[in-house]
Design an enzyme around this catalytic site. Structure first.
Site, PDB file in Angstrom:
ATOM      1  N   PRO A 182       0.809  -1.208   0.000  1.00  0.00           N
ATOM      2  CA  PRO A 182       0.000   0.000   0.000  1.00  0.00           C
ATOM      3  C   PRO A 182       0.843   1.258   0.000  1.00  0.00           C
ATOM      4  O   PRO A 182       1.880   1.334   0.635  1.00  0.00           O
ATOM      5  CB  PRO A 182      -0.781  -0.105   1.302  1.00  0.00           C
ATOM      6  CG  PRO A 182      -0.010  -1.013   2.152  1.00  0.00           C
ATOM      7  CD  PRO A 182       1.031  -1.685   1.351  1.00  0.00           C
ATOM      8  N   GLU A 183       0.325   2.213  -0.724  1.00  0.00           N
ATOM      9  CA  GLU A 183       0.865   3.557  -0.692  1.00  0.00           C
ATOM     10  C   GLU A 183      -0.159   4.400   0.075  1.00  0.00           C
ATOM     11  O   GLU A 183      -1.110   3.858   0.647  1.00  0.00           O
ATOM     12  CB  GLU A 183       1.086   4.055  -2.132  1.00  0.00           C
ATOM     13  CG  GLU A 183       1.944   3.070  -2.926  1.00  0.00           C
ATOM     14  CD  GLU A 183       2.190   3.463  -4.366  1.00  0.00           C
ATOM     15  OE1 GLU A 183       2.204   4.661  -4.675  1.00  0.00           O
ATOM     16  OE2 GLU A 183       2.381   2.563  -5.191  1.00  0.00           O
TER      17      GLU A 183
ATOM     18  N   ARG B  34       5.066 -11.480   2.748  1.00  0.00           N
ATOM     19  CA  ARG B  34       6.523 -11.305   2.692  1.00  0.00           C
ATOM     20  C   ARG B  34       7.149 -10.898   4.034  1.00  0.00           C
ATOM     21  O   ARG B  34       8.357 -10.688   4.097  1.00  0.00           O
ATOM     22  CB  ARG B  34       6.876 -10.300   1.584  1.00  0.00           C
ATOM     23  CG  ARG B  34       6.649 -10.891   0.208  1.00  0.00           C
ATOM     24  CD  ARG B  34       6.885  -9.896  -0.892  1.00  0.00           C
ATOM     25  NE  ARG B  34       8.308  -9.640  -1.133  1.00  0.00           N
ATOM     26  CZ  ARG B  34       8.747  -8.815  -2.070  1.00  0.00           C
ATOM     27  NH1 ARG B  34       7.891  -8.146  -2.814  1.00  0.00           N
ATOM     28  NH2 ARG B  34      10.024  -8.644  -2.246  1.00  0.00           N
TER      29      ARG B  34
END
Length: 298
Positions: free
Chosen positions: A2-3, A128
């Site tokens: 996400p940004e 991740r």
DNA sequence: GCTTACCTGTCG
DNA sequence: CGACAGGTAAGC
């Protein structure tokens, strides 16, 4: 993943759902998810604290508690899911093994479950394992431990004049690198940076000092617009992003250049992919022409 | 600046 | 199989 827009979508969704709810004992499936304090201290000191409101700085989600602040960064593949009812994950996993079902990613990669005393729960999942959580006691700790290298938020903390002032301090930087630098200003990531530079017709490798005042203002407007559009469309799901109820974003359908190598730009030219600031970078060679030379040599 | 590391998955 | 992925910190 996400940004700024994706984090803002999650913030808006989550705030009313968790307001005035008190945390119960969290389950830390992956201790390294908690960056501060120690995993043990986190697990023993979160219970009993009450969520008040959710804020955001750049890509950090900040949940103010009656005492202290819970900070969350989702990094590349993190997600924060709200569920009305807690489920027994081990039992659910056994059940899906029996029936040969695939375990949903949010359960398979569950790193931290944070239940509330009313039975609802926040799930932090992250394939991740880059995402991190912090529990700090006050604003001062938030700044020194969590946000020490984070500049002003691009949506909330900067007007156009202030943005241009900051630009002038970083004359030699490549625009792509500068926008990705969270210490310069916080919130842009790889997708929105490429989309923003496309919108204002600026080549990603262009140096900050080559911008005219009008260019700089256009850049600021494009940043505001692309972030607002991203939020309005529920964020971008290029791969993994989900909002806090598990829904996909919608902005990917409106991407003009990102992920569109060799496809035609609206102008007809083929979109190119290069590496800039160490990241895959998409741009239109016609709409975002490089500087035309004369002032390029110093 | 650029590279590497952190991780796991997917795509070509 | 290697290259690459929405992020960032740390190393030359």
């Amino acid at each position: 993943m996400p940004e700024l827009p994706e984090v803002e979508v999650i913030r808006r969704e989550i705030e009313p759902l968790i307001k005035n709810k008190t945390f119960d004992v969290p389950v830390l499936y992956m201790p390294s998810t908690v960056d501060y304090p120690s995993p043990d201290e986190f697990t023993t000191s979160l219970p009993g604290r009450t969520a008040k409101n959710a804020r955001r700085k750049g890509k950090y989600l900040l949940i103010d508690l009656n005492d202290g602040i819970l900070a969350i960064h989702l990094r590349m593949t993190g997600s924060l899911l709200y569920k009305e009812e807690s489920v027994n994950h081990e039992a659910a996993a056994e059940e899906s093994a029996k029936t040969n079902e695939t375990i949903p990613a949010d359960q398979r990669f569950l790193r931290l479950a944070m239940p509330f005393t009313d039975g609802s729960v926040l799930h932090f999942s992250d394939m991740r394992r880059f995402g991190r959580v912090w529990l700090v006691e006050n604003e001062e700790q938030l700044q020194t431990i969590v946000l020490k290298n984070v500049g002003p938020d691009l949506l909330n903390d900067l007007c156009c004049e202030e943005f241009i002032e900051l630009l002038q301090k970083r004359k030699r930087s490549q625009l792509k690198a500068l926008l990705l630098d969270q210490g310069f200003a916080a919130g842009m990531g790889n997708i929105y940076t490429d989309e923003c530079l496309f919108r204002c017709g600026i080549h990603p490798r262009r140096q900050a000092e080559t911008l005219s005042p009008a260019d700089a203002e256009q850049l600021y407007r494009s940043i505001q617009d692309v972030l607002a559009d991203g939020i309005e469309h529920g964020g971008t799901t290029f791969r993994d992003y989900r909002n806090s109820s598990g829904a996909l974003g919608d902005f990917q359908s409106r991407l003009a250049v990102y992920g569109r190598k060799d496809e035609p730009c609206s102008c007809g030219a083929a979109i190119e992919k290069i590496t800039a600031a160490g990241r895959g970078t998409y741009y239109c060679p016609r709409c975002q022409a490089e500087q035309t030379g004369e002032e390029g040599c110093d």
